[in-house]
Each structure stands twice: as C-alpha cells, then as structure tokens.
Design a protein around this motif. Structure first.
Motif, PDB file in Angstrom:
ATOM      1  N   GLU A 195      -2.474   5.582   4.335  1.00 13.57           N
ATOM      2  CA  GLU A 195      -3.889   5.278   4.485  1.00 13.57           C
ATOM      3  C   GLU A 195      -3.963   4.099   5.582  1.00 13.57           C
ATOM      4  N   ASP A 255      -1.223   6.751  -0.086  1.00 15.85           N
ATOM      5  CA  ASP A 255      -2.429   5.780  -0.165  1.00 15.85           C
ATOM      6  C   ASP A 255      -1.950   4.646  -0.882  1.00 15.85           C
ATOM      7  N   LEU A 272      -2.635   1.604  -2.146  1.00 13.87           N
ATOM      8  CA  LEU A 272      -3.457   0.996  -3.108  1.00 13.87           C
ATOM      9  C   LEU A 272      -4.701   1.797  -3.130  1.00 13.87           C
TER      10      LEU A 272
END
Ligand code: AHG
Ligand code: MN
Ligand code: MN
Length: 351
Positions: free
Chosen positions: A97, A119, A121
């Motif tokens: 991401e 992703d 975090l």
C-alpha cells in the motif's frame, strides 16, 4: 497429526502439518509464512514501544500514492516487511500500500513462485492514540514461466489467493491466517517470542449483532446505502416494515467502529457482524484497497463461513486493474452481507 499439545503449536508447526498433506510441496510456502510471522514480531515489538522511543510516533510529513498522510510507523513497518519477505527467494513480486510500484525480484537470483501484497500498517492514523492497528497480507502464485514475470502475475483476483492473513497489534498480538483449510489464530507469547495456536478453526456466525461503518459519511452515501444502514440500525424501514430476509429479522444491531479495518474486522469475525465501507461522493469506487485489504480479508471471511461483497457480487471475483485499485466493501456474517448485497443491487437496478 502433531505430538505437540494444542496450546504449544506454533505457526511453523501448523504450516508444516499442512505441508505434509502435499508431498510435492517444496517448503517455500512454509518458509514464506515464517518470514511474515518474523516481520510481525518485529513490528509488534516496535508498535509496543511507540510511546517510549523518539522519532517513531507522528507523521513523516509526506503523502503516499493514495494521497494519505504517511506515519513514521507506516514506513517502518513497510521496510520491515520488505526486508523479511522472501529472504530465501520464495517471492517474485512484492506490492505494498505504501509503494506506488511493485518490487520485482531479480529473477537471476532465484525462482520465487509467490506474489505477496500487503498493507504494512492498517489503521495507522490511530497509532498516536494507542488504538489497535494491524497488517494485512495476500499471497498469490506466479502464473508465468520462470524469468518472465509480468503484470498478469500481480493482477490476480482474490479467488486465486493461495493464502491470506492479518496481524492485529492489540491488547495482545495475534496472527490469523488461512491457506484454504480453515481460519486459524495464533497469539504472540512475548516471553518466548512465538505465536501459539489460540483460536483453531474460527467460524463466524451466519447473522451478527454488530454493524461497523463510519456513519458520519451518511450525507455522502447513495439512497440505497442509507436505507441499508437505517435497517441495520432500526431493524425496519421508514414505513415500519421489518428487515426482511435477514438472519436477525426485525432486530436492530449495535454499532461499533474503531476506524482500524483489521480491528473492526477481527471483532466482527469472532462475535458476528458486518463491516461496510460503501462508496461516498469523495470515494465513488470505495476507499479500501482490493489487493492489500479487501481480497485477503474476503478469503479469510469465506473460510470462516462468512461473505464479502462489493455490493454487486463477491469481492473474490473482482479482477484488479492496478495494484492500488479501490473497491466498496461489505464484509462479515454471511446472511447479513448477502442481505446487504441484495438490497443494494436490487435498488440500484430499479433506479
Ligand atoms: P490505512 O491506515 O492502511 O490507510 O487504512 C485505513 C482504513 C481502515 O483501516 C479503516 O477502516 C478506514 O481506513 C477508516 O477510514 P475512515 O477514517 O474514512 O472511516
Ligand atoms: Mn489499511
Ligand atoms: Mn496502511
């Protein structure tokens, strides 16, 4: 079969048990999951220390490809996963991401047969307030022949996932994954530094009591989404007719919204409920990302007996047109999500 007592089973031994069912397996998948669990331990350690260490809280002052503020821990977690994944040449493409472009492995170095999108975090805008955050990952298999890796390998739908999972950095750190053989949760025991099996074969209720949505966006929703949420809340429509065809007919639900997808999803998976991020005027195609958020969680929820929809059909059937493609997301208890999908698709087609 394993000789270890259930509560002493690590992710590694769990995946090795799985590998034994496939005699031709090379062990690459097992070592990839180990790499992911190791990265998760590193991120967990640093999330826990976030308030104590200088230069770890707060934003970097930059924006990512999505135009969102990048937190220092976003960058940190991204680097940890990039460094740890595929150290033994199991991975040919990594997508994050936080990075505009995917990273293609140097094929002269190895034969990596897996594609990992993550992703690093999730829910990072919550970090400074000590709210649970997470990591989400999806693992696909390379389609092309060796040394010909291309975009088709990366842009595969969720139905082609070979495994997916998430890590939640909450009151404890948990690792939840599926390789298509049920959904299994492991809790990090910090004293020995291992994830131990704590939630075997998680199944989510068919109908839930919780709905999770950012209701402040109501003025920016379509009429059909407004009606769906009204009925989740009151159990009936404006005319007083009860919520028909729903597992909990006529019953209003409770509202819970953390604003961290992993944490909202995890709670609803265990208790039963639905999470929705519908299109808004600001995000007409939805805000959440197909490859690093929606598809991996859709695989998890389906393996737990639930369902995930984009409002017209299964999230798992959506073919990405780019790494950062967004989708509307309705996910959780199967009966409730099917009901929402029917409500939305029927009323949109009637317009
Ligand atoms: P990320 O931190 O990876 O950018 O994801 C944020 C997502 C998700 O975690 C959460 O459910 C959602 O954004 C919250 O969005 P709103 O603040 O618009 O409700
Ligand atoms: Mn996210
Ligand atoms: Mn994120």
């Amino acid at each position: 079969m394993t000789l270890a007592p259930k509560n002493l089973q690590t992710i590694e031994s769990h995946v090795l048990d799985l590998q034994r069912l496939h005699p031709s397996a090379s062990g690459d998948f097992t070592s990839l999951l180990n790499d992911i669990s190791f990265a998760a331990k590193v991120v967990s350690r640093d999330v826990t220390k976030a308030g104590l260490v200088e230069d770890i809280l707060g934003s970097t002052g930059e924006q990512n490809i999505q135009g969102e503020v990048v937190q220092k821990l976003d960058n940190f977690a991204n680097n940890v996963f990039l460094k740890c994944l595929g150290r033994r040449g199991q991975v040919c493409i990594m997508g994050s991401e936080e990075m505009e472009d995917p990273v293609f492995a140097d094929t002269s170095q190895g034969t990596g047969k897996y594609i990992v999108v993550f992703d690093p975090l999730d829910g990072s805008s919550n970090i400074d307030a000590n709210v649970s955050v997470g990591t989400i990952f999806g693992i696909w298999k390379r389609i092309s022949k060796l040394a010909q890796i291309n975009e088709d390998d990366l842009l595969q739908p969720g139905s082609e996932l070979v495994a997916s999972g998430y890590i939640i950095y909450g009151s404890s750190t948990m690792f939840v994954y599926t390789a298509g053989n049920g959904v299994h949760g492991f809790t990090l025991d910090p004293s020995i530094g291992e994830f131990l099996l704590s939630h075997e074969n998680i199944m989510t209720p068919f109908g839930g009591k919780i709905y999770s949505v950012n209701e402040a966006y109501e003025p920016r929703w379509s009429p059909e989404v407004k009606e769906v949420v009204r009925q989740l809340k009151y159990g009936r429509d404006t005319k007083g007719t009860t919520r028909k065809d729903a597992p909990t007919e006529g019953a209003g639900m409770s509202s819970r919204y953390i604003g961290s997808l992993v944490a909202d999803f995890h709670r609803n998976l265990l208790y039963g409920g639905v999470y929705l991020y519908p299109p808004t005027t600001e995000h007409p195609r939805g805000k959440l990302r197909l490859m690093c958020e929606a598809a991996p969680l859709a695989m998890i929820v389906e393996n737990a007996g639930g369902y995930a929809s984009d409002g017209t059909g299964s999230i798992l059937d959506v073919v990405p047109d780019n790494l950062h493609m967004r989708v509307p997301l309705y996910i959780g208890s199967r009966g409730d999500v099917l009901w929402m999908e029917k409500m939305i698709s029927e009323s949109s087609s009637a317009l």
